[in-house]
Design an enzyme around this catalytic site. Sequence first.
Site, mmCIF file in Angstrom:
data_model
loop_
_atom_site.group_PDB
_atom_site.id
_atom_site.type_symbol
_atom_site.label_atom_id
_atom_site.label_comp_id
_atom_site.label_asym_id
_atom_site.label_seq_id
_atom_site.Cartn_x
_atom_site.Cartn_y
_atom_site.Cartn_z
ATOM 1 C CB ILE A 18 -0.955 0.031 1.216
ATOM 2 C CG1 ILE A 18 -0.224 -0.258 2.529
ATOM 3 C CG2 ILE A 18 -2.098 -0.923 1.013
ATOM 4 C CD1 ILE A 18 -1.109 -0.172 3.750
ATOM 5 N N GLY A 22 11.141 6.059 0.521
ATOM 6 C CA GLY A 22 12.606 6.122 0.392
ATOM 7 C C GLY A 22 13.263 4.853 0.880
ATOM 8 C CG PHE A 23 13.791 4.574 4.775
ATOM 9 C CD1 PHE A 23 13.814 5.944 4.592
ATOM 10 C CD2 PHE A 23 13.131 4.063 5.878
ATOM 11 C CE1 PHE A 23 13.212 6.784 5.509
ATOM 12 C CE2 PHE A 23 12.528 4.903 6.793
ATOM 13 C CZ PHE A 23 12.569 6.268 6.619
ATOM 14 C CB VAL A 26 3.576 0.468 3.993
ATOM 15 C CG1 VAL A 26 2.442 0.061 4.932
ATOM 16 C CG2 VAL A 26 4.517 1.426 4.710
ATOM 17 C CE LYS A 41 7.590 3.663 7.931
ATOM 18 N NZ LYS A 41 7.681 4.762 8.890
ATOM 19 C CG ASP A 133 8.748 15.168 7.000
ATOM 20 O OD1 ASP A 133 8.891 14.002 6.559
ATOM 21 O OD2 ASP A 133 8.589 16.168 6.251
HETATM 22 C C1 LIG Z 1 -2.148 5.291 1.044
HETATM 23 N N1 LIG Z 1 -3.189 4.382 1.538
HETATM 24 C C2 LIG Z 1 -4.359 4.142 0.869
HETATM 25 C C3 LIG Z 1 -5.070 3.273 1.608
HETATM 26 BR BR1 LIG Z 1 -6.735 2.628 1.150
HETATM 27 C C4 LIG Z 1 -4.372 2.953 2.766
HETATM 28 C C5 LIG Z 1 -3.203 3.661 2.672
HETATM 29 C C6 LIG Z 1 -2.108 3.630 3.665
HETATM 30 O O1 LIG Z 1 -1.001 3.968 3.341
HETATM 31 N N2 LIG Z 1 -2.433 3.197 4.915
HETATM 32 C C7 LIG Z 1 -1.557 3.057 5.987
HETATM 33 N N3 LIG Z 1 -1.992 2.614 7.181
HETATM 34 N N4 LIG Z 1 -0.952 2.589 8.057
HETATM 35 C C8 LIG Z 1 0.134 3.040 7.401
HETATM 36 C C9 LIG Z 1 -0.212 3.326 6.114
HETATM 37 C C10 LIG Z 1 0.979 3.848 5.398
HETATM 38 N N5 LIG Z 1 2.029 3.919 6.424
HETATM 39 C C11 LIG Z 1 3.226 4.558 6.234
HETATM 40 O O2 LIG Z 1 4.073 4.606 7.092
HETATM 41 N N6 LIG Z 1 3.413 5.153 4.994
HETATM 42 C C12 LIG Z 1 4.615 5.940 4.729
HETATM 43 C C13 LIG Z 1 4.229 7.018 3.754
HETATM 44 N N7 LIG Z 1 5.193 8.130 3.808
HETATM 45 C C14 LIG Z 1 4.552 9.373 3.374
HETATM 46 C C15 LIG Z 1 5.649 10.211 2.796
HETATM 47 C C16 LIG Z 1 6.807 9.282 2.539
HETATM 48 C C17 LIG Z 1 6.348 7.880 2.917
HETATM 49 C C18 LIG Z 1 5.715 5.054 4.205
HETATM 50 C C19 LIG Z 1 6.905 5.007 4.889
HETATM 51 C C20 LIG Z 1 7.943 4.196 4.422
HETATM 52 C C21 LIG Z 1 7.763 3.429 3.264
HETATM 53 C C22 LIG Z 1 6.535 3.481 2.583
HETATM 54 C C23 LIG Z 1 5.503 4.311 3.042
HETATM 55 C C24 LIG Z 1 1.549 3.300 7.673
HETATM 56 C C25 LIG Z 1 2.371 2.408 8.439
HETATM 57 C C26 LIG Z 1 1.985 3.661 8.977
#
Ligand SMILES: Cn1cc(Br)cc1C(=O)Nc1[nH]nc2c1CN(C(=O)N[C@H](CN1CCCC1)c1ccccc1)C21CC1
Length: 347
Positions: A18, A22-23, A26, A41, A133
Site C-alpha cells: 500500500i 525512500g527506505f 508498507v 513497514k 516533517d
Molecule cells: C495510502 N493508503 C491508501 C489506503 Br486505502 C491505505 C493507505 C495507507 O497507506 N495506509 C496506511 N496505514 N498505516 C500506514 C499506512 C501507510 N504507512 C506509512 O508509514 N506510509 C509511509 C508514507 N510516507 C509518506 C511520505 C513518505 C512515505 C511510508 C513510509 C515508508 C515506506 C513506505 C511508506 C503506515 C504504516 C503507517
Amino acid sequence: MSRYPTLRSCGYELDRTIGTGGFGKVKLATHTLTGEKVAIKIMDKTKLGKDLPRVKLEISALKNLSHPNICKLYQVIETESHCYVVMEYCSGGELFDHIVEKSRLSEMESRMFFRQIISAVSYLHDNGYAHRDLKPENVLLDREQNLKIIDFGLCAKPQGGMDSLLLTSCGSPTYAAPELIQGVKYHGSEVDIWSMGVILYALLCGCLPFESDNIDELFKKILRGKYVEPGWLSSGSKRLLRRMLCVDPLKRIRISELINDPWVRLGFGCPPSTKTNDIDQCKDMECLEAISQHCDIDKEIIWSRLSKWKYDSETATYLLLLNKKKNGCPVVLKKKEVPNQQPELII
Ligand SMILES: Cn1cc(Br)cc1C(=O)Nc1[nH]nc2c1CN(C(=O)N[C@H](CN1CCCC1)c1ccccc1)C21CC1
C-alpha cells in the site's frame, strides 16, 4: 512462497503493497490470531545505511506515544536483514488525496480535521517531541475519517526539552519553516506550527501557499512569507493563517494560543482535547481473559509481561484485541491450529 516467511511465522498473513517510500515499503496484512488488519513497514537493513538511525528514532518515539490521532505501533520484528514495524492500518488513505478529491474542504470539515492535528501535535509537544516533517502525505485517515499522523523518522526529542534549540535542517522544503531552511537554530515546536499552517492552507484552499519548481524560488517565497488569500476565506481563517504562517518564529502563534483560537473553537464551543485517553496503556480484563484462555496462562502473569510494553507478539495481540473491543467486535482469538494428527490406525 511468501517473500517474507518471518512475517508468516510471526502470525501475519501478507496482502498487497500500500506504499513505497525512500527506505522500504508498507504492506497490508492480517494478524492471524485476531483477524485485525495491520500495516507493516518493511525495511531492508542492508539498504538503510545512514537512514537506520531514523528508523530506530521513529520506533523509540512511537513506543512512547499513545494518542487517538497518532498511528499506533503494535509490534517490532527484527531479523539479520530486515526490520518489520507493525502499525495501525488507516484504510482512508492520505489526507492529501482527500483534499485533491474534493478540490478544497469547507471551513467546518477543515476545522474538524485541523482540531485533530492540534490535539496530536499538542500531545507530541507535551511529551517533548517535535515531528518536524508534518505534511498532508504524513496525515492518514482511518475508516471513520479520524486523522492519524505517521512518519516520525525526522522527529526530535531535544535533550534539554522543547525550549532548547535544534539545528538539523530536515523535512520537505514546501512545508518547512523559514528558520529551518535558513539553517539557523530553531525550536521544534515552532517549525511544527508553521507546517500546520501550510496544512490548514491546503485544507481550506486546495493548494499550497508556497510553491515553485525551482528550489531557490520556493525558498524566496517562504522567506518572504507572502501567499495568496483566496476570496472565499473567512476573516477568522485569514487571521489564523497569518498567525501561523508568520516568518518571525517569535511572533508566530504558540500551540497554547492555537488551542483557544476563536476559529478553532467555532461551532465546537471547546478547545481540542490535549490529553490522550491512553486506553492502550490501561489494563483490560476482558482482553486479558481472552489471551489467558488462549495460552492457558494466568491473567496476572500475562499482565506482568504486557505492562513492560516490549512491542512483541503479546503486545500486538493485546492492542489488536483492544481495537476489536473498541470497534464492537467480539473479544476472541482464533483457535490454535491443532497440528494435523495422523488418523489412528485401528488394528
Ligand atoms: C495510502 N493508503 C491508501 C489506503 Br486505502 C491505505 C493507505 C495507507 O497507506 N495506509 C496506511 N496505514 N498505516 C500506514 C499506512 C501507510 N504507512 C506509512 O508509514 N506510509 C509511509 C508514507 N510516507 C509518506 C511520505 C513518505 C512515505 C511510508 C513510509 C515508508 C515506506 C513506505 C511508506 C503506515 C504504516 C503507517
